[in-house]
Design a protein around this motif. Structure first.
Motif, PDB file in Angstrom:
ATOM      1  N   PRO A   9       0.847  -1.202   0.000  1.00 24.52           N
ATOM      2  CA  PRO A   9       0.000   0.000   0.000  1.00 24.52           C
ATOM      3  C   PRO A   9       0.881   1.250   0.000  1.00 24.52           C
ATOM      4  CG  PRO A   9      -0.690  -1.533   1.719  1.00 24.52           C
ATOM      5  CD  PRO A   9       0.582  -2.087   1.136  1.00 24.52           C
ATOM      6  N   ALA A  10       0.459   2.266  -0.753  1.00 23.09           N
ATOM      7  CA  ALA A  10       1.287   3.474  -0.898  1.00 23.09           C
ATOM      8  C   ALA A  10       1.575   4.126   0.449  1.00 23.09           C
ATOM      9  CB  ALA A  10       0.594   4.467  -1.832  1.00 23.09           C
ATOM     10  N   ASN A  11       0.662   3.940   1.393  1.00 24.32           N
ATOM     11  CA  ASN A  11       0.861   4.616   2.682  1.00 24.32           C
ATOM     12  C   ASN A  11       1.383   3.662   3.760  1.00 24.32           C
ATOM     13  OD1 ASN A  11      -1.339   3.048   3.233  1.00 24.32           O
ATOM     14  ND2 ASN A  11      -2.686   4.752   3.856  1.00 24.32           N
ATOM     15  N   PHE A  12       1.904   2.514   3.344  1.00 22.43           N
ATOM     16  CA  PHE A  12       2.395   1.565   4.342  1.00 22.43           C
ATOM     17  C   PHE A  12       3.475   2.204   5.224  1.00 22.43           C
ATOM     18  CE2 PHE A  12       5.515  -1.715   5.610  1.00 22.43           C
ATOM     19  CZ  PHE A  12       4.694  -2.465   6.443  1.00 22.43           C
ATOM     20  N   VAL A  41       3.314  12.927  27.488  1.00 22.04           N
ATOM     21  CA  VAL A  41       2.469  11.960  26.787  1.00 22.04           C
ATOM     22  C   VAL A  41       2.860  12.001  25.317  1.00 22.04           C
ATOM     23  CG1 VAL A  41       0.467  11.990  28.314  1.00 22.04           C
ATOM     24  CG2 VAL A  41       0.654  13.705  26.517  1.00 22.04           C
ATOM     25  N   SER A  42       2.733  10.843  24.667  1.00 21.99           N
ATOM     26  CA  SER A  42       3.004  10.811  23.242  1.00 21.99           C
ATOM     27  C   SER A  42       2.143   9.746  22.580  1.00 21.99           C
ATOM     28  CB  SER A  42       4.487  10.541  22.965  1.00 21.99           C
ATOM     29  OG  SER A  42       4.827   9.260  23.403  1.00 21.99           O
ATOM     30  N   SER A  43       1.971   9.919  21.292  1.00 23.01           N
ATOM     31  CA  SER A  43       1.151   8.968  20.554  1.00 23.01           C
ATOM     32  C   SER A  43       1.696   8.849  19.142  1.00 23.01           C
ATOM     33  CB  SER A  43      -0.304   9.456  20.514  1.00 23.01           C
ATOM     34  OG  SER A  43      -1.073   8.553  19.769  1.00 23.01           O
ATOM     35  N   ASN A  44       1.812   7.604  18.683  1.00 24.18           N
ATOM     36  CA  ASN A  44       2.321   7.343  17.343  1.00 24.18           C
ATOM     37  C   ASN A  44       1.306   6.482  16.611  1.00 24.18           C
ATOM     38  OD1 ASN A  44       3.599   5.470  15.339  1.00 24.18           O
ATOM     39  ND2 ASN A  44       5.375   6.771  15.735  1.00 24.18           N
ATOM     40  N   LYS A  45       1.033   6.840  15.368  1.00 25.38           N
ATOM     41  CA  LYS A  45       0.116   6.040  14.569  1.00 25.38           C
ATOM     42  C   LYS A  45       0.827   5.688  13.267  1.00 25.38           C
ATOM     43  CE  LYS A  45      -4.767   5.878  13.493  1.00 25.38           C
ATOM     44  NZ  LYS A  45      -6.002   6.655  13.450  1.00 25.38           N
ATOM     45  N   ALA A  46       0.949   4.379  13.015  1.00 23.20           N
ATOM     46  CA  ALA A  46       1.650   3.913  11.820  1.00 23.20           C
ATOM     47  C   ALA A  46       0.665   3.117  10.963  1.00 23.20           C
ATOM     48  CB  ALA A  46       2.840   3.048  12.212  1.00 23.20           C
ATOM     49  N   LYS A  47       0.661   3.440   9.673  1.00 15.95           N
ATOM     50  CA  LYS A  47      -0.307   2.834   8.763  1.00 15.95           C
ATOM     51  C   LYS A  47       0.094   1.404   8.404  1.00 15.95           C
ATOM     52  CE  LYS A  47      -3.185   6.256   7.760  1.00 15.95           C
ATOM     53  NZ  LYS A  47      -4.626   6.147   8.045  1.00 15.95           N
ATOM     54  N   GLY A  48      -0.832   0.486   8.604  1.00 15.33           N
ATOM     55  CA  GLY A  48      -0.704  -0.847   8.031  1.00 15.33           C
ATOM     56  C   GLY A  48       0.322  -1.750   8.653  1.00 15.33           C
ATOM     57  N   VAL A  49       0.926  -1.394   9.771  1.00 14.93           N
ATOM     58  CA  VAL A  49       1.971  -2.251  10.331  1.00 14.93           C
ATOM     59  C   VAL A  49       1.437  -3.172  11.417  1.00 14.93           C
ATOM     60  CG1 VAL A  49       3.759  -0.560   9.770  1.00 14.93           C
ATOM     61  CG2 VAL A  49       2.734  -0.576  12.054  1.00 14.93           C
ATOM     62  N   GLY A  50       0.156  -3.009  11.776  1.00 17.33           N
ATOM     63  CA  GLY A  50      -0.427  -3.855  12.819  1.00 17.33           C
ATOM     64  C   GLY A  50      -0.819  -5.218  12.267  1.00 17.33           C
ATOM     65  N   ASP A  51      -1.399  -6.007  13.146  1.00 17.11           N
ATOM     66  CA  ASP A  51      -1.816  -7.360  12.793  1.00 17.11           C
ATOM     67  C   ASP A  51      -2.793  -7.296  11.621  1.00 17.11           C
ATOM     68  OD1 ASP A  51      -1.982 -10.065  12.941  1.00 17.11           O
ATOM     69  OD2 ASP A  51      -3.512 -10.065  14.518  1.00 17.11           O
ATOM     70  N   GLY A  52      -2.547  -8.107  10.589  1.00 15.27           N
ATOM     71  CA  GLY A  52      -3.441  -8.158   9.450  1.00 15.27           C
ATOM     72  C   GLY A  52      -3.479  -6.874   8.645  1.00 15.27           C
ATOM     73  N   GLY A  53      -2.401  -6.118   8.691  1.00 15.06           N
ATOM     74  CA  GLY A  53      -2.337  -4.892   7.903  1.00 15.06           C
ATOM     75  C   GLY A  53      -3.136  -3.745   8.476  1.00 15.06           C
ATOM     76  N   LEU A  54      -3.534  -3.896   9.719  1.00 14.81           N
ATOM     77  CA  LEU A  54      -4.255  -2.794  10.360  1.00 14.81           C
ATOM     78  C   LEU A  54      -3.265  -1.705  10.794  1.00 14.81           C
ATOM     79  CD1 LEU A  54      -6.655  -4.879  12.616  1.00 14.81           C
ATOM     80  CD2 LEU A  54      -7.308  -3.492  10.613  1.00 14.81           C
ATOM     81  N   ASP A  55      -3.804  -0.539  11.024  1.00 17.87           N
ATOM     82  CA  ASP A  55      -2.963   0.537  11.555  1.00 17.87           C
ATOM     83  C   ASP A  55      -2.580   0.200  12.996  1.00 17.87           C
ATOM     84  OD1 ASP A  55      -3.556   1.637   9.170  1.00 17.87           O
ATOM     85  OD2 ASP A  55      -4.849   3.238   9.957  1.00 17.87           O
ATOM     86  N   GLN A  56      -1.458   0.711  13.386  1.00 17.07           N
ATOM     87  CA  GLN A  56      -1.040   0.461  14.772  1.00 17.07           C
ATOM     88  C   GLN A  56      -0.800   1.783  15.473  1.00 17.07           C
ATOM     89  OE1 GLN A  56       2.783  -1.666  15.807  1.00 17.07           O
ATOM     90  NE2 GLN A  56       1.269  -3.126  16.549  1.00 17.07           N
ATOM     91  N   ARG A  57      -1.322   1.839  16.693  1.00 20.09           N
ATOM     92  CA  ARG A  57      -1.168   3.076  17.454  1.00 20.09           C
ATOM     93  C   ARG A  57      -0.432   2.766  18.745  1.00 20.09           C
ATOM     94  NH1 ARG A  57      -6.123   7.045  19.234  1.00 20.09           N
ATOM     95  NH2 ARG A  57      -5.039   7.810  21.087  1.00 20.09           N
ATOM     96  N   THR A  58       0.527   3.579  19.081  1.00 20.61           N
ATOM     97  CA  THR A  58       1.300   3.399  20.310  1.00 20.61           C
ATOM     98  C   THR A  58       1.159   4.666  21.136  1.00 20.61           C
ATOM     99  OG1 THR A  58       2.905   2.068  19.085  1.00 20.61           O
ATOM    100  CG2 THR A  58       3.588   2.879  21.246  1.00 20.61           C
TER     101      THR A  58
END
Lengths: 260, 254, 442
Positions: free
Chosen positions: C383-386, C414-431
Motif C-alpha cells: 500500500p502506498a501509505n504503508f 504523553v506521546s502517541s504514534n500512529k503507523a499505517k498498516g503495520v499492525g496485525d493483518g495490515g491494520l494501523d497500529q497506534r502506540t
C-alpha cells in the motif's frame, strides 16, 4: 471547546510577550532583564545584586556588588556612574583573570535588558546621571623614546608607592590594601602582561584617568597630562612582552577574539 | 505527582514575594531621601548657638600611630589625634549640628578644604552641605590618594591621586546627605570624616571644645554631636530671636 | 497470521522497546561545567538539556569560555570533570492491533523502568584540546557501553574559529540534537525512519540520531551564529565493514542565525543538512556470519533537508519553534533482494519549546509533531501509505532546583504514534505512552 481554546490564545500570547513589551528603542526592559539576570548572573552576583551568590564564596576575586553603583570599567570620571555602554563593554569583553566571562554569544537585546535590571540594584541610577566620558586622545605610538620618558613619569607620579619600583605590585603600600567591601586587594603586577580591564593601550590609559572605583587605584586625571599618560602607557607596555605594543596589533588581535 | 508540583510551586512563589519585598524597601528609602529638601530663606532675626563640648573622664591612653611606610618622610610615629583634649577637658574635632531644620540660611559659598600634610589629613573632621565642593591638596612629597567613602556602605564616592607636593584638585561631594569617611589607601592610618548634611547648620569644635552656629531661625531643634570615638549624643535646644544660647555638652570617654 | 509471524512481530516490538529505552537514557547536561565556571544550568541550556546560544558557543569553543578559567592549571583544585545523570521514571505504553494466539489485541504495559546512568566526563585537557567520555548503562543487566567519546582540537588555525576537529564517537551536528532534546517517550522519526518491505529486512540501520565513529570538522564565527560541520564516519552498525575506508559515510550541516533588536521575533535560523551513509550489501561469510572488512557493493541511505528555527519573545524566555524537513532514500539493494526499487520518503517535525517568563525560569513546556510520508514503497505492491506515521508529543518539566552543583526536575510527558498498516493483518497500529519521571544530574 473550540471557543475556549480560542480564548486561551490571547492569554498565551500575552504571557509570551509581556516580558518583552517594555522594550523601548535604546533602553532595555527591566522585567526581561530580571530573567536574563536569573539565567546567567544570579549564581555569582546573587538575587539581591550584592555579589554574594552561591558561587561567590569560592572565588578569590569577588563578584561585583551592584548596590553601590561603583564599577571599575568606566569611561566616566572617578565618582561618576558608568554609562550603559561601559557596562555593555564589560559584558562583551569579560574581566580577565576573574570568573566573569564574555557574554558576546548573547543577543544585544538580552544585554540591554540585563543592564537595565542591574541598574535597579543601586538607587544612584534613579537620582544621578553619569558624567561625560573622558576623552582619550589617539595613541602617539610605542617608541623607545616614549618608554624612556614614561620611566620618568612613573617616578614623578610615585606609581611605585603601590606598584613597586619594577612594576611588580610590591611597593611599600602594596600590603594591607582593601577594597570597598573589606576584601584584601593587591596592586596589579604590571609585568604579567594582561590587564583585567583590557589589554589595549587605551585600556591602560583609561585606568589612569578614571581610576578603578571601589579599589585603592585613584584617578590621575587631574594631575597627569595626556602626553605623560601615553608615555606611562608605553612604559607599562615595555614591562611585559605580553602587551600588544601598538594599537593596530591590539585591534587585530581583538577582532579574532583572542583574549587568552 | 501533581501534588508535588503544586507544593514546589507554592514554595517558590513565597520566595518570589520575599524578593519583591526587599526591592520595595530599597525603593522607599530612595523616595524618603529625595523628599528631604532644604529651603533657603533670609534669616534676619536669627539666634546663635555658642556652646562647648567637654570630655568627661580621662581620655584613654592613646598609643602613637606606628608609621609602616615612607618613614623617611612621614617619621617613625605620629600622635593619634582621635582624642584631642585641652587642659580643661575641651574636646576638639566634634561635629555639632541641628536636626529637623528644613529652612534657613544659604549654603556656604566656599569649598571645603582637605589638606594632606605630614602624612595626615587636616582637618580631621568637618561638616559639609550636600553637593558642596571640596578642595583637596597635598603638602607632601609622597603619593597620597584621597578616597572618600560612604561610612555606612563603604561605597567609593571618588578616589583621586595626589602624586606630588603642591598639587590640588576640587571635587563635588555627593548629592545625598551621608557620613563620609575619607581614607588614603597608600597610608592606611590616614583618616578624615566629613559629615554631609542637607542644611548649613553645623560646626566643628575647636582645640578648646568650643563651637558657634549662627543665624538660626527661632524655634526648638535637636542639637546633636558626633565624635569619631566617643560617639553621638543629642538634646533639645530652644533658639530665641536675636538671642544666644550656650549649651554645655559632655561626652563620656570610651 | 502464523505463530512464526507473531514471534517476529513480538521481536519487533521488543526491539522497539529497546530502541525507546536507548533514547530515554542519554541526555547531556554536565554540572561539572556549572561547578567549574560557577554558572547555573540555565546559562547554557534554554530548557535543560536543550542548548541555548551561549551553550552552543561554549561547546563550539571546545568547552572554553576563553577567559583564563578554562585551563586545568587555573581551575579550582577541587574541580573534577565528572557528572552523573539519572532519570528514574514510570512509563505506561499501550500498543494496538498486536497479534496474539487469542486474536488481535491491544496490549498495555507499564512500570518503573530499569533506569540507567550516564557518567558524563568532559573538560579541557590543555588550552584548545577538550574531551568528552560518556559511559552509559550500569542498569541491572550489568552492561556498560561508551555512548560517546571524543577529543576536540579547537582553533587548529591560530586565532581562527573556522577549523576545529573532533575525533572519536560523537553525535552528528543535527538540526535538533537527539541527545539533548526534552522528549523522552519517543524519537525523531525523521532521523531513524527507513522505508521497508512488509515483513522484510533492510541492511541499512543508519540512524542520524545515533552517535557515529569518525572525524568531524566544525567551523563557526566568533559567536557561533554562522556554523558548519562536516563528518566522515563509518556507520558503526554496518555489517561486514570494519572501518571508514571500506564504507565511508558523510554528514554535513550549514546554518546561519539572524537576530532582531526590535519586534516579536528575537532570533531566526536557517540551515541545510545532508547525509550519505554507505552500507556493504555483499560479504564473505564464515559459518553464515559476515566477516568484518569483507563487505563490498556499497549501497547508500541518503537523507537531506533543511531546517528553520524561530524564537518568539525574548531569547531568555522564548517560544522556540523548530521546523525540520527531510527527504530520504534507501537504495534497492539495501533490502537484500526483497525490494522492487529504491524506497523514498519525506518527513519532518515541528518542535516547540516554551520557557514561560516566570521567576527563575523553572518551567518548560514542549511538544513535537513528527510526520513520515512514504513516496516510493520499495515493494510496488505494498500500500502506498504503508508505515506512514504521525506522532505527537506533549510534555512539561518543572525544575525544583538548579544550582551551580546540580539540577533536579520533574518531567511529565504523553506521546502517541500512529503507523499505517503495520499492525496485525495490515491494520494501523497506534502506540500511546505516558511518563512521569524525576530527572536529576549532579
Amino acid at each position: 471547546m473550540f471557543y475556549r481554546v480560542g480564548q486561551l490564545i490571547p492569554v498565551f500570547a500575552g504571557l509570551l510577550f509581556a516580558a518583552g513589551s517594555a522594550t523601548a528603542a535604546g533602553t532595555g526592559s527591566v522585567k526581561t532583564g530580571k530573567l536574563v539576570y536569573e539565567r546567567y548572573c544570579l549564581s555569582c552576583h546573587g538575587a539581591e545584586g550584592n555579589g554574594q551568590g552561591e558561587a561567590a564564596e569560592y572565588m578569590a576575586v569577588k563578584p561585583r556588588d551592584y548596590r553601590q553603583g561603583t564599577y571599575k570599567w568606566r569611561t566616566t570620571p572617578s565618582g561618576s556612574l558608568p554609562l550603559d555602554s561601559d557596562l555593555e563593554h564589560t559584558l562583551l569583553n569579560g574581566l580577565h583573570g576573574t570568573y566573569m566571562p564574555t557574554w558576546r554569544a548573547l543577543d544585544q537585546r538580552s544585554r540591554r535588558d540585563v543592564i537595565s535590571y542591574i541598574k535597579t540594584f543601586s538607587p544612584r541610577f534613579a537620582t544621578e546621571k553619569p558624567q561625560d566620558p573622558i576623552v582619550i586622545p589617539p595613541d602617539p605610538g610605542y617608541s623607545d623614546a616614549s618608554v624612556a620618558r614614561g620611566t620618568a613619569v612613573y617616578k614623578k607620579y610615585n606609581c611605585s608607592q603601590c606598584h613597586g619600583p619594577g612594576g611588580q605590585g610590591d611597593g611599600p603600600s602594596a600590603h594591607e590594601l582593601k577594597d570597598d567591601w573589606g576584601n584584601a586587594i593587591v596592586p596589579y603586577d604590571l609585568t604579567k602582561g594582561h590587564v583585567k580591564c583590557g589589554d589595549q593601550s587605551t585600556d591602560i590609559y583609561r585606568v589612569f584617568m578614571t581610576g578603578l572605583a571601589g579599589t585603592p587605584m585613584p584617578t590621575f586625571a587631574d594631575s597627569m597630562s595626556s602626553a605623560d599618560a601615553w608615555d606611562l602607557v608605553h612604559f607599562i607596555q615595555s614591562l611585559s612582552p605580553g602587551y600588544a605594543k601598538n594599537m593596530m596589533a591590539a585591534a587585530a588581535d581583538r577582532k579574532t577574539g583572542a583574549t587568552q | 505527582m501533581l501534588n508535588g508540583i503544586g507544593a514546589a510551586a507554592s514554595r517558590h512563589s513565597v520566595f518570589a514575594r520575599a524578593c519583591v519585598a526587599v526591592v520595595g524597601v530599597g525603593a522607599s528609602l530612595v523616595t524618603h531621601q529625595a523628599l528631604a529638601s532644604y529651603e533657603v530663606m533670609a534669616v534676619t532675626n536669627g539666634g546663635t548657638i555658642d556652646g562647648s563640648v567637654t570630655l568627661t573622664g580621662a581620655a584613654p591612653g592613646q598609643a602613637a600611630i606606628k608609621v609602616s611606610k615612607n618613614q623617611d618622610y612621614c617619621g617613625q610615629t605620629i600622635p593619634d589625634p582621635a582624642y584631642t583634649v585641652d587642659s580643661s577637658g575641651g574636646l576638639a574635632n566634634v561635629i555639632v549640628y541641628l536636626k529637623d531644620i528644613t529652612k534657613g540660611k544659604a549654603a556656604p559659598a566656599e569649598p571645603l578644604a582637605l589638606v594632606n600634610t605630614k602624612c595626615m589629613f587636616s582637618p580631621r573632621v568637618q561638616g559639609a552641605m550636600v553637593s558642596q565642593q571640596v578642595k583637596i591638596s597635598s603638602d607632601d612629597t609622597v603619593l597620597h590618594n584621597t578616597h572618600p567613602q560612604n561610612a555606612e556602605t563603604n561605597a567609593t564616592i571618588f578616589n583621586v591621586a595626589l602624586p606630588f607636593k603642591g598639587f590640588s584638585v576640587t571635587k563635588p561631594l555627593p548629592t545625598m546627605p551621608m557620613m563620609i569617611k575619607v581614607k588614603c589607601d597608600a597610608h592606611e592610618w590616614m583618616h578624615a570624616w566629613i559629615m554631609e548634611l542637607d542644611h548649613p547648620y553645623y560646626a566643628t569644635t575647636s582645640a578648646d571644645g568650643h563651637f558657634t552656629i549662627k543665624d538660626v531661625p527661632p524655634g526648638t531643634y535637636t542639637l546633636a554631636v558626633w565624635h569619631e570615638v566617643a560617639g553621638e549624643k543629642s538634646a533639645p535646644v530652644v533658639v530665641a530671636a536675636g538671642q544666644t544660647v550656650k549649651p554645655k555638652i559632655t561626652l563620656a570617654a570610651k | 497470521m502464523t505463530g512464526k509471524g507473531s514471534l517476529r512481530v513480538m521481536l519487533q516490538v521488543a526491539l522497539f522497546a529497546v530502541v525507546t529505552f536507548v533514547f530515554v537514557s542519554p541526555a547531556s547536561a554536565i554540572p561539572a561545567f556549572a561547578r567549574k565556571y560557577s554558572l547555573r544550568c540555565t546559562a547554557c541550556h534554554e530548557a535543560w538539556p536543550v542548548l541555548n546560544d551561549f551553550g552552543r558557543n561554549f561547546r563550539d569553543n571546545g568547552y572554553q569560555l576563553r577567559l583564563g578559567k578554562d585551563d586545568t592549571v587555573t581551575a579550582e583544585p577541587g574541580y573534577w570533570p565528572v557528572a552523573v545523570h539519572v532519570l528514574p521514571s514510570y512509563t505506561y505504553t499501550k500498543v494496538t492491533n498486536q497479534p496474539t494466539d487469542q486474536g488481535t489485541k491491544t496490549l498495555g504495559s507499564g512500570g518503573v523502568g530499569d533506569a540507567s546512568i550516564d557518567l558524563l566526563m568532559a573538560g579541557v585537557l590543555t588550552p584548545n584540546i577538550s574531551f568528552l567520555v560518556v559511559p552509559t548503562g550500569f542498569a541491572s543487566d550489568g552492561n556498560v557501553h561508551l555512548e560517546s567519546y571524543w577529543a576536540y582540537f579547537s582553533r587548529v588555525i591560530k586565532n581562527s574559529d573556522w577549523l576545529n576537529i573532533r575525533i572519536g564517537q560523537f553525535e552528528m551536528d543535527l538540526p535538533a540534537s537527539s541527545h539533548r532534546n526534552l522528549e523522552m517517550t519517543d524519537s525523531y522519526l525523521l532521523y531513524s525512519y527507513h522505508p521497508s518491505v512488509p515483513g522484510g529486512a533492510n541492511i541499512s540501520a543508519y540512524d542520524m540520531g545515533e552517535n557515529q565513529r569518525g572525524i568531524e570538522i566544525v567551523g563557526h564565527d566568533r559567536d557561533s551564529l554562522t556554523r558548519y560541520a562536516i563528518s566522515v564516519f563509518s556507520a558503526h552498525d554496518s555489517l561486514g565493514s570494519s572501518n571508514g575506508l571500506s564504507s565511508p559515510s558523510f554528514y554535513g550541516h550549514l546554518q546561519k542565525y539572524f537576530r532582531f533588536n526590535e519586534g516579536p521575533v528575537s532570533q531566526f535560523e536557517l540551515g541545510v543538512w545532508g547525509a550519505l551513509a554507505n552500507y556493504p550489501t555483499q560479504f564473505l561469510t564464515s559459518g553464515g556470519t559476515p566477516i568484518p572488512g569483507s563487505g563490498s557493493h556499497l549501497q547508500s541511505s541518503t537523507r537531506y533537508g533543511m531546517e528553520a528555527n524561530l524564537w518568539l519573545g525574548p531569547l531568555v524566555a522564548p517560544l522556540h519553534l523548530d521546523l525540520v524537513y527531510g527527504h530520504g532514500k534507501d537504495k534497492q539493494d539495501l533490502f537484500a533482494g526483497t525490494a522492487d526499487r529504491a524506497g523514498t520518503f519525506n518527513g519532518g517535525f515541528l518542535e516547540a519549546i516554551w520557557v514561560p517568563p516566570t521567576d527563575l525560569l523553572h518551567w518548560s513546556v514542549f511538544g513535537r509533531y513528527d510526520v513520515i510520508r512514504n513516496q516510493n514503497q520499495p515493494l510496488i505492491a505494498a500500500p502506498a501509505n504503508f508505515n506512514d506515521q504521525n506522532q505527537w508529543t506533549l510534555g512539561m518539566k518543572y525544575t525544583i532546583a538548579y544550582s551551580i552543583r546540580d539540577e533536579v526536575a520533574l518531567h511529565a510527558e504523553v506521546s502517541s504514534n500512529k503507523a499505517k498498516g503495520v499492525g496485525d493483518g495490515g491494520l494501523d497500529q497506534r502506540t500511546d505512552s505516558i511518563m512521569f519521571g524525576v530527572d536529576f544530574v549532579y
